[in-house]
Design a protein around this motif. Structure first.
Motif, mmCIF file in Angstrom:
data_model
loop_
_atom_site.group_PDB
_atom_site.id
_atom_site.type_symbol
_atom_site.label_atom_id
_atom_site.label_comp_id
_atom_site.label_asym_id
_atom_site.label_seq_id
_atom_site.Cartn_x
_atom_site.Cartn_y
_atom_site.Cartn_z
ATOM 1 N N ASP A 2 -3.160 -1.386 0.564
ATOM 2 C CA ASP A 2 -2.284 -2.077 1.501
ATOM 3 C C ASP A 2 -1.631 -3.293 0.855
ATOM 4 O OD1 ASP A 2 -2.807 -0.263 3.539
ATOM 5 O OD2 ASP A 2 -4.471 -1.444 4.334
ATOM 6 N N GLU A 3 -2.379 -4.034 0.059
ATOM 7 C CA GLU A 3 -1.819 -5.210 -0.621
ATOM 8 C C GLU A 3 -0.815 -4.796 -1.690
ATOM 9 O OE1 GLU A 3 -2.253 -8.471 0.233
ATOM 10 O OE2 GLU A 3 -3.294 -7.599 1.952
ATOM 11 N N LYS A 5 1.077 -2.189 -1.642
ATOM 12 C CA LYS A 5 2.287 -1.710 -0.972
ATOM 13 C C LYS A 5 3.223 -2.858 -0.605
ATOM 14 C CE LYS A 5 0.343 2.495 0.947
ATOM 15 N NZ LYS A 5 -0.040 3.226 2.171
ATOM 16 N N LYS A 6 2.717 -4.064 -0.515
ATOM 17 C CA LYS A 6 3.541 -5.226 -0.163
ATOM 18 C C LYS A 6 4.363 -5.734 -1.346
ATOM 19 C CE LYS A 6 0.222 -6.870 3.271
ATOM 20 N NZ LYS A 6 -0.707 -7.974 3.606
#
Length: 46
Positions: A2-3, A5-6
């Motif tokens: 998730d990190e 993807k940022k």
């Protein structure tokens, strides 16, 4: 993931000192549908 993807860009290459070899590398491209490239050969071509 998730990190990662940022982040901007198509992927992230991470290299660290190895314990049994000189170094280890990992390539992550979750925005391209590849959480982790298990071979990482493409990362060494850059």
């Amino acid at each position: 993931m998730d990190e990662l993807k940022k982040l901007d860009g198509s992927g992230v290459i991470v290299t660290a000192e190895g314990k049994e070899v000189d170094f280890v590398s990992r390539f992550f491209a979750p925005n391209a549908g590849v959480d982790e490239d298990p071979v990482t050969g493409s990362a060494h071509c850059t």
